[in-house]
Write a protein that holds these residues in place. Structure first.
Motif, PDB file in Angstrom:
ATOM      1  N   GLU A   1      51.197  36.791  46.539  1.00 43.48           N
ATOM      2  CA  GLU A   1      52.258  37.047  47.796  1.00 43.48           C
ATOM      3  C   GLU A   1      51.940  38.357  48.416  1.00 43.48           C
ATOM      4  O   GLU A   1      51.993  38.543  49.940  1.00 43.48           O
ATOM      5  CB  GLU A   1      53.906  37.420  47.208  1.00 43.48           C
ATOM      6  CG  GLU A   1      54.276  36.191  46.572  1.00 43.48           C
ATOM      7  CD  GLU A   1      53.635  35.828  45.024  1.00 43.48           C
ATOM      8  OE1 GLU A   1      52.802  36.487  44.548  1.00 43.48           O
ATOM      9  OE2 GLU A   1      54.249  34.948  44.206  1.00 43.48           O
ATOM     10  N   ASP A   2      51.708  39.520  47.951  1.00 48.16           N
ATOM     11  CA  ASP A   2      51.125  40.572  48.567  1.00 48.16           C
ATOM     12  C   ASP A   2      49.661  40.708  49.166  1.00 48.16           C
ATOM     13  O   ASP A   2      49.345  41.009  50.074  1.00 48.16           O
ATOM     14  CB  ASP A   2      51.481  41.842  47.797  1.00 48.16           C
ATOM     15  CG  ASP A   2      52.748  41.904  47.230  1.00 48.16           C
ATOM     16  OD1 ASP A   2      53.761  41.786  48.107  1.00 48.16           O
ATOM     17  OD2 ASP A   2      53.094  42.396  46.241  1.00 48.16           O
TER      18      ASP A   2
ATOM     19  N   LYS B   1      45.472  29.225  42.935  1.00 46.87           N
ATOM     20  CA  LYS B   1      46.913  30.017  43.548  1.00 46.87           C
ATOM     21  C   LYS B   1      46.662  31.406  44.219  1.00 46.87           C
ATOM     22  O   LYS B   1      47.581  31.786  44.740  1.00 46.87           O
ATOM     23  CB  LYS B   1      47.630  29.942  42.068  1.00 46.87           C
ATOM     24  CG  LYS B   1      49.121  30.483  42.437  1.00 46.87           C
ATOM     25  CD  LYS B   1      49.677  30.472  41.105  1.00 46.87           C
ATOM     26  CE  LYS B   1      51.115  30.755  41.091  1.00 46.87           C
ATOM     27  NZ  LYS B   1      51.749  31.364  39.811  1.00 46.87           N
ATOM     28  N   SER B   2      45.551  31.948  43.809  1.00 45.89           N
ATOM     29  CA  SER B   2      45.298  33.513  44.153  1.00 45.89           C
ATOM     30  C   SER B   2      45.251  33.586  45.539  1.00 45.89           C
ATOM     31  O   SER B   2      45.233  34.813  46.310  1.00 45.89           O
ATOM     32  CB  SER B   2      43.843  33.785  43.536  1.00 45.89           C
ATOM     33  OG  SER B   2      42.750  33.487  44.170  1.00 45.89           O
TER      34      SER B   2
ATOM     35  N   ASP C   1      50.851  47.269  40.813  1.00 46.40           N
ATOM     36  CA  ASP C   1      52.120  46.214  40.828  1.00 46.40           C
ATOM     37  C   ASP C   1      51.933  45.256  42.209  1.00 46.40           C
ATOM     38  O   ASP C   1      53.199  45.096  42.754  1.00 46.40           O
ATOM     39  CB  ASP C   1      53.259  47.019  40.654  1.00 46.40           C
ATOM     40  CG  ASP C   1      53.671  47.552  39.358  1.00 46.40           C
ATOM     41  OD1 ASP C   1      53.175  46.580  38.199  1.00 46.40           O
ATOM     42  OD2 ASP C   1      53.897  48.503  38.845  1.00 46.40           O
ATOM     43  N   LEU C   2      50.964  45.230  42.634  1.00 50.49           N
ATOM     44  CA  LEU C   2      50.990  44.415  43.774  1.00 50.49           C
ATOM     45  C   LEU C   2      50.761  42.877  43.270  1.00 50.49           C
ATOM     46  O   LEU C   2      49.899  42.336  42.425  1.00 50.49           O
ATOM     47  CB  LEU C   2      49.414  44.739  44.787  1.00 50.49           C
ATOM     48  CG  LEU C   2      49.772  45.854  45.291  1.00 50.49           C
ATOM     49  CD1 LEU C   2      48.265  46.267  45.917  1.00 50.49           C
ATOM     50  CD2 LEU C   2      50.639  45.955  46.419  1.00 50.49           C
ATOM     51  N   ARG C   3      51.476  41.818  44.027  1.00 48.63           N
ATOM     52  CA  ARG C   3      51.510  40.466  43.564  1.00 48.63           C
ATOM     53  C   ARG C   3      50.347  39.514  44.356  1.00 48.63           C
ATOM     54  O   ARG C   3      50.289  39.963  45.530  1.00 48.63           O
ATOM     55  CB  ARG C   3      53.011  39.974  43.980  1.00 48.63           C
ATOM     56  CG  ARG C   3      53.908  40.501  43.202  1.00 48.63           C
ATOM     57  CD  ARG C   3      55.416  40.112  43.690  1.00 48.63           C
ATOM     58  NE  ARG C   3      55.494  40.308  45.220  1.00 48.63           N
ATOM     59  CZ  ARG C   3      56.219  39.741  46.089  1.00 48.63           C
ATOM     60  NH1 ARG C   3      57.145  38.937  45.600  1.00 48.63           N
ATOM     61  NH2 ARG C   3      56.355  40.227  47.436  1.00 48.63           N
ATOM     62  N   ILE C   4      49.930  38.756  43.678  1.00 48.34           N
ATOM     63  CA  ILE C   4      48.893  37.774  44.118  1.00 48.34           C
ATOM     64  C   ILE C   4      49.351  36.507  43.842  1.00 48.34           C
ATOM     65  O   ILE C   4      49.657  36.160  42.835  1.00 48.34           O
ATOM     66  CB  ILE C   4      47.496  37.990  43.229  1.00 48.34           C
ATOM     67  CG1 ILE C   4      46.916  39.473  43.036  1.00 48.34           C
ATOM     68  CG2 ILE C   4      46.554  37.034  43.839  1.00 48.34           C
ATOM     69  CD1 ILE C   4      46.149  39.720  41.921  1.00 48.34           C
TER      70      ILE C   4
ATOM     71  N   LYS D   1      46.826  44.329  40.110  1.00 44.49           N
ATOM     72  CA  LYS D   1      47.997  44.406  39.015  1.00 44.49           C
ATOM     73  C   LYS D   1      48.264  45.661  38.619  1.00 44.49           C
ATOM     74  O   LYS D   1      49.695  45.994  38.466  1.00 44.49           O
ATOM     75  CB  LYS D   1      47.390  43.305  37.743  1.00 44.49           C
ATOM     76  CG  LYS D   1      47.456  41.938  38.215  1.00 44.49           C
ATOM     77  CD  LYS D   1      47.002  41.096  36.664  1.00 44.49           C
ATOM     78  CE  LYS D   1      47.138  39.680  37.276  1.00 44.49           C
ATOM     79  NZ  LYS D   1      46.758  38.831  35.541  1.00 44.49           N
TER      80      LYS D   1
ATOM     81  N   ASP E   1      45.768  35.881  31.264  1.00 43.66           N
ATOM     82  CA  ASP E   1      47.106  36.697  30.935  1.00 43.66           C
ATOM     83  C   ASP E   1      47.807  35.637  30.145  1.00 43.66           C
ATOM     84  O   ASP E   1      47.811  34.138  30.481  1.00 43.66           O
ATOM     85  CB  ASP E   1      47.754  36.413  32.517  1.00 43.66           C
ATOM     86  CG  ASP E   1      48.988  37.144  32.295  1.00 43.66           C
ATOM     87  OD1 ASP E   1      49.259  38.235  31.479  1.00 43.66           O
ATOM     88  OD2 ASP E   1      49.622  36.860  32.995  1.00 43.66           O
TER      89      ASP E   1
ATOM     90  N   ARG F   1      49.637  31.352  50.105  1.00 41.32           N
ATOM     91  CA  ARG F   1      51.172  31.883  49.966  1.00 41.32           C
ATOM     92  C   ARG F   1      51.830  31.081  51.240  1.00 41.32           C
ATOM     93  O   ARG F   1      53.035  31.511  51.573  1.00 41.32           O
ATOM     94  CB  ARG F   1      51.162  33.335  50.417  1.00 41.32           C
ATOM     95  CG  ARG F   1      50.778  33.737  51.733  1.00 41.32           C
ATOM     96  CD  ARG F   1      50.683  35.351  51.975  1.00 41.32           C
ATOM     97  NE  ARG F   1      50.173  35.842  53.085  1.00 41.32           N
ATOM     98  CZ  ARG F   1      50.305  36.846  53.672  1.00 41.32           C
ATOM     99  NH1 ARG F   1      50.711  37.983  52.686  1.00 41.32           N
ATOM    100  NH2 ARG F   1      49.597  37.684  54.656  1.00 41.32           N
TER     101      ARG F   1
ATOM    102  N   ASP G   1      45.079  34.430  35.396  1.00 42.04           N
ATOM    103  CA  ASP G   1      46.340  34.344  35.960  1.00 42.04           C
ATOM    104  C   ASP G   1      46.517  35.404  37.263  1.00 42.04           C
ATOM    105  O   ASP G   1      46.496  36.442  37.048  1.00 42.04           O
ATOM    106  CB  ASP G   1      47.307  34.513  35.068  1.00 42.04           C
ATOM    107  CG  ASP G   1      48.762  34.033  35.247  1.00 42.04           C
ATOM    108  OD1 ASP G   1      48.706  32.828  36.280  1.00 42.04           O
ATOM    109  OD2 ASP G   1      49.639  34.301  34.978  1.00 42.04           O
TER     110      ASP G   1
END
Lengths: 343, 343
Positions: free
Chosen positions: B273-274, B338-339, B268-271, B265, A290, B342, B290
């Motif tokens: 967070e979702d 990071k993935s 539109d799902l956040r990684i 992605k 990204d 949360r 990313d």
């Protein structure tokens, strides 16, 4: 006695020992004195005794095995070349054995010895970054042993090879960056002893010249290691100061570009808004990072297919490559992704 | 006559032809009638004539060459194993030749034939996904030919091998997702005929059971291809509906995870967070995408070093692996990025 045509018998006669003693001394067998081993080896060296060359000229039957020598299997580009080689090889009843040199000349030489003693019918070679003299290949070619080079072009007259048009690939990449309005373009270059590095740099320079931009030598940085750590450090240093900061990077391959991308992110520079980025080789991950990385795609599979097809023709003597050496140049393709588009 | 011990002479005697005719018929040389070739080959087949096995038992000298058979060189994990193998091999005066099987049994078998006729001193093997019977290995082991398996564990009693603790690696990964509050965890699993796939699934199930969560078979999806296209499609389908949507994925390797990431992605799902995401194998690109991908790291280099060290001991008969077969299991390491974080 011609160079390299000394036999075990010649050595035995000269030293007044038996052929079997010479053979066992050369193989370091026990039961032969160190002194004899030393004398045999010295003379073998002096007479340029080459067991493989002799074995080659004595060979009668085909092994239906092709040897492939590559710098590093981990390079995605080389793995696609290997796939192309194997498709054609297997469908023609040949097996393929691989040796990787890890970019080292000594391993390249020992790989060749291993493969020759294993009676391969021909060799496909992309030589190491360390290789600057090519005797170990040209000697074999003089004996009519079939070799086709790919990707990296050796300094051997009449070597049959398959390369891509690196000059044009680099030229198109840098032209694209210029069209997107980038002006101070860094080139993270490959090791300068490789023709591919030279060609890519020439393409970069031509695009700048056409745009009326004078090349700035301080923006051309060699990244010979080709790993992301190296390009991270180089990029960070180049972009740290705001004053006269470059606004784009053309990297000689995608791993180098990925390291540069991480450095730009660590400096909070936005890609492509602040800095444009183009890599080379279209690695597997390049569309997944990204922003997705613009890159120059090389037809790896086709390189492999073309090289093995020519090699099989040499092996089967279907075409006289010696009197008509063939140098195939394949086209690259610029893949424009988000990392370099700001218009 | 014992299975596999027929010689060319046996075949010649039975058919009342010369040994040289048999040899040439088997090699498909010209000058032998098709009828003779057919008869020779049929009998050779019937008597289970194996030139390699005979060649093996007749071998006197070492070739100082090791053969390595791997599914695919492009896998970053295998390339690190190869590096470990080569370091130890080269420092002990051995060369290494590689064959890749592309996960196909027929290529695995022909690779073995090629390597044996090339007189390797021993074999290091990670067999193909297609391999479900192991006769082509066990026959060689019965002849005391040195073989060490790595990564993939064959169903051969007393096979010497080096694997990683896939059960524990998967267990730690899923436990970590649970600790981060994820509850409906998908497992994108490997091909079910491989022990590594089974172990990873068992680790996943144990972590769920410990947390008091009943396993939902509809969340365990096999991705045998292991490419990003396949996992993209699977993930998109699984996460398309909001109703009862899963909230995490444990993928059996990083390429599969990368495909899943792209699918998330695209929805539109956040990684993270979702949806939380953990892969396996720590590919070269995994820290560069990313968000950076959490993954289970396997000690590839150490696997290679360990396997070749045992193989050299077998070759040099320094240790009796036959009466005391060794199965080394190395630890994995969970790399939290990071993935999957949360909290």
């Amino acid at each position: 006695m011609k160079l390299g045509q000394a036999t075990i018998k010649d050595i035995a006669r000269e030293l007044n020992v038996s052929s079997s003693t010479v053979s066992r001394a050369l193989k370091d067998y026990p039961g032969i004195s160190d002194e004899t081993k030393r004398r045999v080896k010295e003379l073998a060296d002096k007479l340029n005794y080459r067991p493989n060359a002799v074995a080659l000229s004595l060979r009668k039957s085909k092994s239906f095995t092709i040897g492939v020598i590559i710098p590093e299997v981990v390079h995605f580009f080389f793995s696609t070349v290997i796939s192309g080689i194997e498709e054609v090889a297997f469908s023609n009843g040949y097996n393929v054995i691989l040796c990787q040199t890890n970019e080292r000349l000594d391993r390249e030489k020992s790989s060749i010895d291993t493969m020759l003693s294993n009676q391969i019918d021909g060799l496909l070679v992309s030589f190491s970054k360390e290789t600057t003299e090519f005797d170990h290949f040209s000697k074999l070619m003089d004996l009519d042993f079939p070799i086709v080079f790919f990707d990296r072009l050796p300094e051997i007259p009449n070597a049959v090879n398959v390369t891509v048009n690196d000059f044009e690939g680099a030229y198109q990449a840098v032209k694209h960056l210029l069209e997107q309005g980038y002006k101070r373009i860094v080139h993270l270059a490959g090791p300068s002893n490789l023709a591919i590095s030279k060609k890519r740099k020439e393409g970069y320079l031509k695009a700048l010249a056409e745009a009326g931009i004078e090349a700035d030598e301080s923006l051309i940085i060699e990244c010979p290691g080709g790993n992301e750590k190296e390009s991270f450090d180089v990029t960070k240093q180049l972009f740290e100061n705001e004053k006269n900061r470059p606004d784009a990077i053309f990297a000689h391959h995608d791993i180098v570009a990925a390291g540069a991308m991480m450095a730009l992110k660590s400096l909070d520079l936005r890609i492509p808004e602040d800095v444009g980025l183009v890599g080379y080789s279209n690695w597997q991950f390049s569309s997944m990072i990204d922003p997705p990385l613009s890159t120059v795609s090389q037809p790896g599979f086709k390189i492999g297919e073309t090289a093995i097809t020519m090699l099989l023709e040499m092996i089967d003597k279907k075409r006289d490559y010696k009197s008509e050496p063939v140098q195939v140049v394949l086209d690259t393709e610029l893949l424009v992704r988000k990392s370099s588009v700001r218009i």
